[in-house]
Design an enzyme around this catalytic site. Structure first.
Site, PDB file in Angstrom:
ATOM      1  N   ASP A  19       0.829  -1.209   0.000  1.00 36.52           N
ATOM      2  CA  ASP A  19       0.000   0.000   0.000  1.00 36.52           C
ATOM      3  C   ASP A  19       0.863   1.257   0.000  1.00 36.52           C
ATOM      4  OD1 ASP A  19      -2.427   1.325  -0.049  1.00 36.52           O
ATOM      5  OD2 ASP A  19      -2.575   1.431   2.131  1.00 36.52           O
ATOM      6  N   GLY A  20       0.330   2.308  -0.622  1.00 33.95           N
ATOM      7  CA  GLY A  20       0.990   3.609  -0.581  1.00 33.95           C
ATOM      8  C   GLY A  20       1.485   4.109  -1.929  1.00 33.95           C
ATOM      9  N   ARG A  23      -0.003   7.687  -2.724  1.00 33.59           N
ATOM     10  CA  ARG A  23       0.596   8.770  -1.921  1.00 33.59           C
ATOM     11  C   ARG A  23       2.041   9.027  -2.322  1.00 33.59           C
ATOM     12  NH1 ARG A  23      -0.959   6.060   3.446  1.00 33.59           N
ATOM     13  NH2 ARG A  23      -1.570   4.440   1.960  1.00 33.59           N
ATOM     14  N   HIS A  36       2.020   3.519  -9.111  1.00 36.85           N
ATOM     15  CA  HIS A  36       1.780   2.084  -9.360  1.00 36.85           C
ATOM     16  C   HIS A  36       2.936   1.480 -10.152  1.00 36.85           C
ATOM     17  CE1 HIS A  36      -2.064   2.279  -7.502  1.00 36.85           C
ATOM     18  NE2 HIS A  36      -2.645   3.016  -8.428  1.00 36.85           N
ATOM     19  N   SER A  65     -11.110  -6.705  -4.120  1.00 33.33           N
ATOM     20  CA  SER A  65     -12.433  -6.696  -4.738  1.00 33.33           C
ATOM     21  C   SER A  65     -13.042  -5.296  -4.644  1.00 33.33           C
ATOM     22  CB  SER A  65     -13.339  -7.758  -4.120  1.00 33.33           C
ATOM     23  OG  SER A  65     -13.142  -7.870  -2.740  1.00 33.33           O
ATOM     24  N   GLU A  66     -12.639  -4.517  -3.655  1.00 30.51           N
ATOM     25  CA  GLU A  66     -13.153  -3.147  -3.510  1.00 30.51           C
ATOM     26  C   GLU A  66     -12.432  -2.160  -4.431  1.00 30.51           C
ATOM     27  OE1 GLU A  66     -12.285  -5.117  -0.811  1.00 30.51           O
ATOM     28  OE2 GLU A  66     -14.380  -5.615  -0.373  1.00 30.51           O
ATOM     29  N   ASN A  67     -11.233  -2.495  -4.870  1.00 20.72           N
ATOM     30  CA  ASN A  67     -10.474  -1.566  -5.730  1.00 20.72           C
ATOM     31  C   ASN A  67     -11.149  -1.348  -7.089  1.00 20.72           C
ATOM     32  OD1 ASN A  67      -7.224  -2.705  -4.504  1.00 20.72           O
ATOM     33  ND2 ASN A  67      -8.415  -0.948  -3.828  1.00 20.72           N
ATOM     34  N   ARG A 187       2.297  -4.814   6.096  1.00 21.55           N
ATOM     35  CA  ARG A 187       1.546  -3.795   5.366  1.00 21.55           C
ATOM     36  C   ARG A 187       2.381  -2.527   5.355  1.00 21.55           C
ATOM     37  NH1 ARG A 187      -4.693  -2.202   4.810  1.00 21.55           N
ATOM     38  NH2 ARG A 187      -4.390  -0.351   3.534  1.00 21.55           N
ATOM     39  N   ARG A 193      -4.529  -1.765   9.124  1.00 24.81           N
ATOM     40  CA  ARG A 193      -5.751  -2.558   8.958  1.00 24.81           C
ATOM     41  C   ARG A 193      -5.519  -3.665   7.939  1.00 24.81           C
ATOM     42  NH1 ARG A 193      -7.518   2.780   7.250  1.00 24.81           N
ATOM     43  NH2 ARG A 193      -7.129   3.020   5.017  1.00 24.81           N
TER      44      ARG A 193
HETATM   45  C1  IPE Z   1      -5.443  -2.689   0.083  1.00 25.63           C
HETATM   46  O1  IPE Z   1      -5.134  -1.335  -0.104  1.00 25.63           O
HETATM   47  C2  IPE Z   1      -5.464  -3.393  -1.233  1.00 25.63           C
HETATM   48  C3  IPE Z   1      -4.187  -3.489  -1.939  1.00 25.63           C
HETATM   49  C4  IPE Z   1      -3.036  -3.050  -1.534  1.00 25.63           C
HETATM   50  C5  IPE Z   1      -4.243  -4.156  -3.191  1.00 25.63           C
HETATM   51  P1  IPE Z   1      -6.271  -0.219  -0.194  1.00 25.63           P
HETATM   52  O2  IPE Z   1      -5.560   1.056  -0.436  1.00 25.63           O
HETATM   53  O3  IPE Z   1      -7.302  -0.618  -1.177  1.00 25.63           O
HETATM   54  O4  IPE Z   1      -6.905  -0.281   1.269  1.00 25.63           O
HETATM   55  P2  IPE Z   1      -7.732   0.818   2.093  1.00 25.63           P
HETATM   56  O5  IPE Z   1      -8.782   1.353   1.179  1.00 25.63           O
HETATM   57  O6  IPE Z   1      -6.758   1.877   2.489  1.00 25.63           O
HETATM   58  O7  IPE Z   1      -8.253   0.083   3.280  1.00 25.63           O
HETATM   59  C1  IPE Z   2      -1.809   0.164  -3.348  1.00 25.80           C
HETATM   60  O1  IPE Z   2      -1.546   1.532  -3.369  1.00 25.80           O
HETATM   61  C2  IPE Z   2      -2.059  -0.399  -4.740  1.00 25.80           C
HETATM   62  C3  IPE Z   2      -3.465  -0.747  -5.013  1.00 25.80           C
HETATM   63  C4  IPE Z   2      -4.438  -0.735  -4.148  1.00 25.80           C
HETATM   64  C5  IPE Z   2      -3.775  -1.133  -6.376  1.00 25.80           C
HETATM   65  P1  IPE Z   2      -2.699   2.602  -3.327  1.00 25.80           P
HETATM   66  O2  IPE Z   2      -3.122   2.904  -4.720  1.00 25.80           O
HETATM   67  O3  IPE Z   2      -3.792   2.147  -2.428  1.00 25.80           O
HETATM   68  O4  IPE Z   2      -1.939   3.847  -2.721  1.00 25.80           O
HETATM   69  P2  IPE Z   2      -2.505   4.878  -1.646  1.00 25.80           P
HETATM   70  O5  IPE Z   2      -2.951   4.059  -0.452  1.00 25.80           O
HETATM   71  O6  IPE Z   2      -3.634   5.605  -2.290  1.00 25.80           O
HETATM   72  O7  IPE Z   2      -1.339   5.736  -1.329  1.00 25.80           O
HETATM   73 MG    MG Z   3      -4.126   2.382  -0.449  1.00 27.41          MG
END
Ligand code: IPE
Ligand code: IPE
Ligand code: MG
Length: 253
Positions: A19-20, A23, A36, A65-67, A187, A193
């Protein structure tokens, strides 16, 4: 590993929420997609690290699944990135003995992506250096619901009695059942979370969180997670004294 046994210092299975990325790009005033792409390079570094350390299984959360609910432009760009990665990386993973598989709802992807996933799995199925599982269109709740449906179908067909259903049987129908459950969960990105990752499989996993954004992940950071893991006492509900006694039993002749 049976309950109550001490953890070997190296995790056999590491599961990561990467994650991240967004940002990381925003900090550089760049579009999220740049994050990405940088994240994809961090995936390669992580695979290298795990192969070098002899970690048997690595599971990466690539897309939840929420992405799918993200802005269409970001979803489309991520799909392009997956397609490119599948075309580019599979040969090299195969050469290095990595067995690749995908968990999640494959039917939601385009046929081009789904076919490449199938092919990558078939091609690497015999490899044994490391089991790499990519969670894509994956949700932990969906995984458990799917397992429940498979068991319900067996009950409806008359091949299973409801009283035969227990946690071991259900656990054989969720994703990754052929692997030991993750020993270490990582994470990145600062949020503490689970975000609907491996809900069933993480029951006794050691959790490790870092503020570092996924594209900045390198071997030093991953080593810090392993070092922290090696210090932990996994008790599986038992007392510390019981765990210590079990450890002595296993080392004595
Ligand atoms: C979790 O990250 C899913 C992946 C890294 C693929 P998200 O960015 O979707 O999670 P939330 O929305 O912060 O909980
Ligand atoms: C994780 O990074 C990758 C995916 C969920 C596909 P994010 O895209 O969630 O990055 P942040 O959390 O918005 O920084
Ligand atoms: Mg994220």
């Amino acid at each position: 590993m049976p309950n109550g046994m001490p953890a070997p210092s190296l995790p056999a299975h590491v599961a990561i929420i990467m994650d991240g990325n967004g940002r990381w790009a925003q900090q550089r005033r760049r579009p999220r997609m740049i994050g990405h792409r940088a994240g994809a390079r961090a995936v390669n570094r992580t695979i290298d690290f795990c192969l070098e350390r002899g970690i048997a299984a690595l599971t990466l959360f690539a897309f939840s699944s929420e992405n799918w609910g993200r802005p269409q432009e970001e979803v489309d760009a991520l799909m392009k990135l997956f397609l490119g990665a599948l075309d580019r990386e599979v040969d090299e993973l195969d050469r290095r003995g990595v067995r690749v598989r995908f968990i999640g709802e494959r039917s939601r992807f385009s046929s081009g992506i789904a076919q490449r996933m199938d092919r990558a799995e078939q091609r690497t199925a015999g490899n044994g250096a490391m089991a790499l599982s990519i969670a894509a269109s994956y949700g932990g709740r969906q995984d458990i619901a799917h397992a429940a449906r498979l068991l319900a179908e067996q009950v409806a067909a008359g091949t299973l009695l409801p009283e035969q259903i227990d946690e071991h049987l259900l656990g054989r129908h969720v994703a990754l059942t052929d692997l030991p459950p993750p020993d270490l969960f990582i994470r990145t990105g600062g949020d503490t979370r689970i975000s609907n990752f491996l809900l069933w499989q993480l029951a006794y996993t050691e959790l490790w969180f870092t503020e570092v954004l996924w594209p900045d992940v390198d071997a030093d950071l991953l080593q810090r997670a392993l070092d922290d893991y090696a210090q932990r006492e996994r008790r599986y509900g038992l007392t510390s004294a019981q765990v210590a006694a079990a450890a002595t039993e296993t080392v004595s002749p």
